[in-house]
Design a protein around this motif. Structure first.
Motif, mmCIF file in Angstrom:
data_model
loop_
_atom_site.group_PDB
_atom_site.id
_atom_site.type_symbol
_atom_site.label_atom_id
_atom_site.label_comp_id
_atom_site.label_asym_id
_atom_site.label_seq_id
_atom_site.Cartn_x
_atom_site.Cartn_y
_atom_site.Cartn_z
ATOM 1 N N LYS A 344 6.603 -12.555 -5.044
ATOM 2 C CA LYS A 344 7.389 -12.008 -5.919
ATOM 3 C C LYS A 344 6.622 -10.524 -6.454
ATOM 4 N N LYS A 345 5.311 -10.618 -6.600
ATOM 5 C CA LYS A 345 4.505 -9.369 -6.548
ATOM 6 C C LYS A 345 4.605 -8.380 -5.745
ATOM 7 N N LYS A 346 4.685 -8.729 -4.296
ATOM 8 C CA LYS A 346 4.859 -7.866 -3.274
ATOM 9 C C LYS A 346 6.269 -7.100 -3.693
ATOM 10 N N GLN A 347 7.307 -8.145 -3.721
ATOM 11 C CA GLN A 347 8.640 -7.369 -3.907
ATOM 12 C C GLN A 347 8.717 -6.525 -5.174
ATOM 13 N N TYR A 348 8.089 -6.895 -6.389
ATOM 14 C CA TYR A 348 7.947 -5.824 -7.409
ATOM 15 C C TYR A 348 7.328 -4.579 -7.190
ATOM 16 N N GLU A 349 6.199 -4.753 -6.415
ATOM 17 C CA GLU A 349 5.549 -3.499 -5.991
ATOM 18 C C GLU A 349 6.474 -2.369 -5.085
ATOM 19 N N GLN A 350 7.207 -3.186 -4.186
ATOM 20 C CA GLN A 350 7.961 -2.253 -3.516
ATOM 21 C C GLN A 350 9.272 -1.877 -4.163
ATOM 22 N N THR A 351 9.691 -2.338 -5.310
ATOM 23 C CA THR A 351 10.603 -1.768 -6.274
ATOM 24 C C THR A 351 10.167 -0.740 -7.127
ATOM 25 N N LEU A 352 8.698 -0.946 -7.342
ATOM 26 C CA LEU A 352 8.248 0.195 -8.348
ATOM 27 C C LEU A 352 8.146 1.444 -7.276
ATOM 28 N N ILE A 353 7.687 1.153 -6.144
ATOM 29 C CA ILE A 353 7.471 2.387 -5.093
ATOM 30 C C ILE A 353 8.813 2.957 -4.804
ATOM 31 N N SER A 354 9.878 2.348 -4.806
ATOM 32 C CA SER A 354 11.260 2.865 -4.306
ATOM 33 C C SER A 354 11.787 3.882 -5.756
ATOM 34 N N LYS A 355 11.249 3.575 -7.056
ATOM 35 C CA LYS A 355 11.383 4.133 -8.177
ATOM 36 C C LYS A 355 10.285 5.571 -8.167
ATOM 37 N N ASN A 356 9.059 5.144 -7.624
ATOM 38 C CA ASN A 356 8.123 6.263 -8.004
ATOM 39 C C ASN A 356 7.122 6.094 -6.960
ATOM 40 N N PRO A 357 7.363 6.826 -5.792
ATOM 41 C CA PRO A 357 6.628 6.857 -4.513
ATOM 42 C C PRO A 357 5.103 7.239 -4.803
ATOM 43 N N ALA A 358 4.796 7.806 -5.944
ATOM 44 C CA ALA A 358 3.360 8.016 -6.186
ATOM 45 C C ALA A 358 2.566 6.727 -6.311
ATOM 46 N N ILE A 359 3.274 5.670 -6.536
ATOM 47 C CA ILE A 359 2.553 4.114 -6.773
ATOM 48 C C ILE A 359 2.130 3.794 -5.499
ATOM 49 N N LYS A 360 2.780 4.196 -4.108
ATOM 50 C CA LYS A 360 2.238 3.727 -3.064
ATOM 51 C C LYS A 360 0.895 3.920 -2.723
ATOM 52 N N PRO A 361 0.281 5.259 -2.872
ATOM 53 C CA PRO A 361 -1.298 5.295 -2.454
ATOM 54 C C PRO A 361 -2.025 4.391 -3.402
ATOM 55 N N THR A 362 -1.646 4.338 -4.620
ATOM 56 C CA THR A 362 -2.559 3.164 -5.535
ATOM 57 C C THR A 362 -2.308 1.909 -4.840
ATOM 58 N N ILE A 363 -1.202 1.489 -4.622
ATOM 59 C CA ILE A 363 -1.002 -0.096 -3.989
ATOM 60 C C ILE A 363 -2.038 0.045 -2.560
ATOM 61 N N ASP A 364 -1.821 1.123 -1.945
ATOM 62 C CA ASP A 364 -2.507 0.894 -0.682
ATOM 63 C C ASP A 364 -3.972 0.943 -0.930
ATOM 64 N N GLY A 365 -4.544 1.689 -1.905
ATOM 65 C CA GLY A 365 -5.808 1.804 -2.205
ATOM 66 C C GLY A 365 -6.355 0.509 -2.738
ATOM 67 N N LEU A 366 -5.619 -0.361 -3.478
ATOM 68 C CA LEU A 366 -5.982 -1.703 -3.791
ATOM 69 C C LEU A 366 -5.971 -2.571 -2.737
ATOM 70 N N ASN A 367 -5.005 -2.646 -2.070
ATOM 71 C CA ASN A 367 -5.093 -3.409 -0.589
ATOM 72 C C ASN A 367 -6.477 -3.175 -0.076
ATOM 73 N N GLN A 368 -6.772 -2.108 0.166
ATOM 74 C CA GLN A 368 -8.158 -1.625 1.134
ATOM 75 C C GLN A 368 -9.229 -2.048 0.246
ATOM 76 N N LYS A 369 -9.249 -1.894 -0.799
ATOM 77 C CA LYS A 369 -10.632 -2.168 -1.657
ATOM 78 C C LYS A 369 -10.686 -3.739 -1.769
ATOM 79 N N TYR A 370 -9.753 -4.647 -1.938
ATOM 80 C CA TYR A 370 -9.622 -5.960 -2.066
ATOM 81 C C TYR A 370 -10.028 -6.474 -0.862
ATOM 82 N N ASN A 371 -9.347 -5.883 0.200
ATOM 83 C CA ASN A 371 -9.760 -6.473 1.550
ATOM 84 C C ASN A 371 -11.194 -6.117 1.995
ATOM 85 N N GLU A 372 -11.653 -5.170 1.467
ATOM 86 C CA GLU A 372 -13.165 -4.689 1.680
ATOM 87 C C GLU A 372 -13.952 -5.574 1.007
ATOM 88 N N GLN A 373 -13.908 -6.036 -0.266
ATOM 89 C CA GLN A 373 -14.369 -6.843 -1.298
ATOM 90 C C GLN A 373 -14.357 -8.226 -0.866
#
Length: 711
Positions: A344-373
């Motif tokens: 559900k959270k993944k789907q919500y993130e995609q919905t947000l990105i479709s409305k505001n593409p500037a959110i994608k780099p933020t999500i990508d950054g969070l994914n990278q940092k959480y995987n690194e951590q």
């Protein structure tokens, strides 16, 4: 013990209808009034919180810095949970007069007992102060950002006019995107008025913790005292009962499924706005790791407790502490999976990105940092739980800190006494031989689950649990800290004698095999993991702040509330049963008959006081029975609660007190991360049961005479 599923008089429909869309722990000045009204609320948001006139907020307090309590009479009478007042009840108990076992009921105000150090806090005003706190922080990060914010907060507080008994607390919300100032009035003369025996107040204690159906009378009563001008004052025999601006009327009307209810209190901590990647890591990595360590510890304790009654008594409280969050985390994982939270959270993130593409780099950054951590965070989970669940390693940690403090010249008389008190608490029910087994087994789990890069030197040898037992047992026998090794004949139980010669003690501790092992364990963790977790978390926090702001800017259809942070909040829902698993349906109400169904004479959890049995047998229920002819005990609803909401008032559509919040149903404990009204239920003591116990059991009608009871 076999459980009977207590269904309500009317069976639940096969599919429950939910008008409630979101949970929420709402700032009282920013309520989701529209949804509250749609669910049945009859009063206005201003009736709940109004800084300019009396409102319900004037009857709700933070109790002793942790729980919540509420004023229920014009004479400052307070109601909170039994477990919230437990330490104070215990402090007045003696072997000859055990108030925990027997209960306590003052016969009049002269018999009420003072509790030095206990305070209650009223919130008199809340203001958003973002505009005063964020200027000058625009291009700052990390420590510089924190420093500037703290400077701005202090400047704001200094500019405000307050009374001597008032303080101002400025709190961050929405991950630092907004700030709110709270005006707090603190009362310091709080006296114990009444408490049922633990056989009522803690009924079903460990077994029933986080569980429904529940039958616990989890309440206690205190009173606020003030000076002759009705202002806060230190304890004085000349103080008088506080006259509140508002107190809660108490309803004893029957409850029905779907009745509106709201809870007003001080919830501790939630994380509702985490990205999908963070929830996935909690669900699949850190929670299972912590569960696994406690699972081994609990099974090892249980093996001894089942065959040795003395150990069962000695370790009952410790076992309960370990099991508490073990059970909570299991429910959290199950609930996250069942509610499909990650997807559900993944789907919500995609919905947000479709409305505001500037959110994608933020999500990508969070994914990278959480995987690194992730590998470091997983190691942190195992390490922390091993140290926390081995009393032997806990002792080694305490003594290691003592060595450091002694050598740095910091062990003055005050610190010595604090150290002895801490050690006394650990040693009180410590079984060195049993804990050696616990330590050996959880270290084996740690050694097997932890990648070699994180393992301390020689810890790879601890992977075989059976061989481990001999190794740790031998170390325990040679150790001073376990009391099994020899320190010139001095026993660890004689702490005064133990610390008479600190130089000799430190010399011995430095050679102690368990202290040495703990030192190696701790050093390795800090060298390989701690700094990485902290540095990556700083990056994650900055991205989370940005993500939170982007959500609020982009999703105009959603009404946002800030995560809980121990500030005053309102949550709301409806009285409901639940269908937590396939073919399992629970009603929303339990009764006194259910107390008797669980009754086990002499049991530390399920014994029942003789007088309560007598009242049940005679059916002397008075006005407290409901339409079934029985006394309702507990009930559930869809209110979004968490720790800190213990003792919070549950109120009806008109603002009358109908219950006292004390727990959650474990299938919905994932509500701290992902609230779902289909699964999440809070558990409350029914006001009918509270008044029944005060009236019929305690014969304390003088207290009832203070209250406004709505029949």
């Amino acid at each position: 013990m076999k459980r009977k599923i207590l269904l309500s008089a009317l069976l639940l429909p096969a599919v429950m209808a939910f008008g409630q869309q979101y949970g929420g722990m709402w700032i009282p000045t920013e309520l989701n009034e529209k949804e509250m009204k749609s669910l049945g609320m009859k009063i206005s948001a201003k009736d709940i919180f109004n800084p300019d006139k009396a409102s319900i907020k004037d009857a709700v307090v933070q109790f002793d810095g942790g729980c919540t309590a509420e004023v229920i009479s014009p004479k400052g009478l307070l109601l909170t949970n039994h477990h919230c007042g437990y330490d104070n009840i215990q402090s007045h108990s003696t072997v000859e007069n055990d108030l925990l076992t027997n209960g306590f009921w003052a016969k009049d105000m002269n018999g009420e007992l003072p509790n030095p150090g206990v305070t209650v806090d009223f919130i008199t005003d809340i203001k958003e102060v973002t505009a005063q706190i964020l200027p000058g922080t625009e291009n700052l990060t990390g420590a510089e950002l924190t420093k500037k914010i703290n400077e701005n907060i202090e400047a704001y507080k200094k500019a405000q006019k307050t009374e001597s008994y008032q303080t101002i607390s400025v709190r961050s919300m929405y991950y630092g995107n907004k700030f709110y100032a709270y005006v707090i009035e603190t009362f310091k003369d709080i006296r114990l008025v009444g408490a049922p025996p633990s056989a009522i107040g803690k009924y079903g204690s460990d077994t029933d913790n986080w569980v429904w159906p529940r039958h616990t009378g989890d309440f206690s009563m205190f009173r606020i005292y003030a000076d002759k001008n009705n202002k806060p004052s230190e304890y004085s025999k000349d103080n008088i009962p506080y006259t509140p601006k508002h107190f809660l009327p108490i309803s004893i009307k029957d409850k029905k499924e779907d009745d509106f209810t709201f809870v007003f209190g001080f919830p501790g901590r939630t994380t509702e706005y985490l990205p999908a990647i963070a929830v996935e890591k909690i669900m699949t990595e850190t929670d299972p790791a912590m569960i696994a360590v406690r699972d081994v510890a609990l099974k090892t304790l249980d093996e001894k407790m089942r065959v040795d009654p003395a150990t069962k008594i000695k370790y009952a409280s410790k076992y309960a502490r370990v099991a508490n969050y073990w059970k909570k985390w299991i429910g959290e994982v199950e609930g996250l999976k069942k509610s499909n939270a990650v997807e559900k959270k993944k789907q919500y993130e995609q919905t947000l990105i479709s409305k505001n593409p500037a959110i994608k780099p933020t999500i990508d950054g969070l994914n990278q940092k959480y995987n690194e951590q992730a590998p470091y965070n997983l190691h942190k989970a195992y390490y922390s739980e091993v140290v926390r669940n081995s009393e032997t390693l806990t002792l080694a940690g305490i003594y290691s800190n003592y060595i450091k403090a002694y050598e740095e010249g910091k062990m003055d008389a005050k610190n010595n006494e604090a150290l002895k008190a801490r050690l006394t608490e650990v040693y009180k029910d410590y079984d060195a031989e049993l804990d050696a087994k616990v330590t050996a087994k959880i270290l084996a789990l740690y050694a097997n689950k932890t990648p070699a890069q994180f393992l301390p030197k020689d810890f790879g040898m601890l992977k075989d649990a059976n061989k481990n037992l001999g190794t740790i047992e031998n170390m325990s026998k040679m150790s001073v800290i376990t009391g099994r090794g020899n320190l010139n004949g001095i026993k660890t139980s004689d702490l005064n004698k133990l610390f008479e010669n600190p130089k000799a003690l430190v010399a011995n501790l430095k050679k102690d095999p368990l202290v040495e092992m703990y030192g190696s364990f701790k050093s390795s963790y800090f060298e390989t993991t701690d700094a990485k977790v902290t540095a990556l978390q700083t990056d994650i926090d900055a991205l989370q702040k940005k993500f939170m702001a982007q959500q609020m800017e982009t999703d105009k259809d959603r009404k946002f509330f800030p995560d809980a942070n121990s500030t005053l909040r309102v949550t709301y829902g409806q009285v409901k049963g639940s269908e937590p698993r396939d073919a399992v349906s629970y009603g929303y109400q339990t009764h006194l008959a259910g107390v008797m169904e669980k009754y086990v004479p002499g049991d530390y959890e399920f014994d029942v006081p003789k007088k309560l049995i007598s009242l049940y047998n005679s059916k002397d229920y008075g006005v407290y029975k409901d339409k079934t002819g029985d006394v309702p005990v507990n009930f559930t609803a869809t209110n979004h609660t968490t720790g800190g909401n213990s003792g919070s008032p549950a109120l009806d559509a008109y603002g009358n007190l109908i219950g006292l919040n004390f727990d959650r149903q474990w299938e919905g404990t994932m509500s701290d991360i992902n609230y779902d009204p289909k699964l999440c239920r809070n558990i409350m003591v029914d006001t009918k049961y509270i008044l029944f116990v005060i009236d019929k059991y305690a014969d304390s009608k003088w207290l009832l005479n203070e209250m406004k009871i709505v029949k």
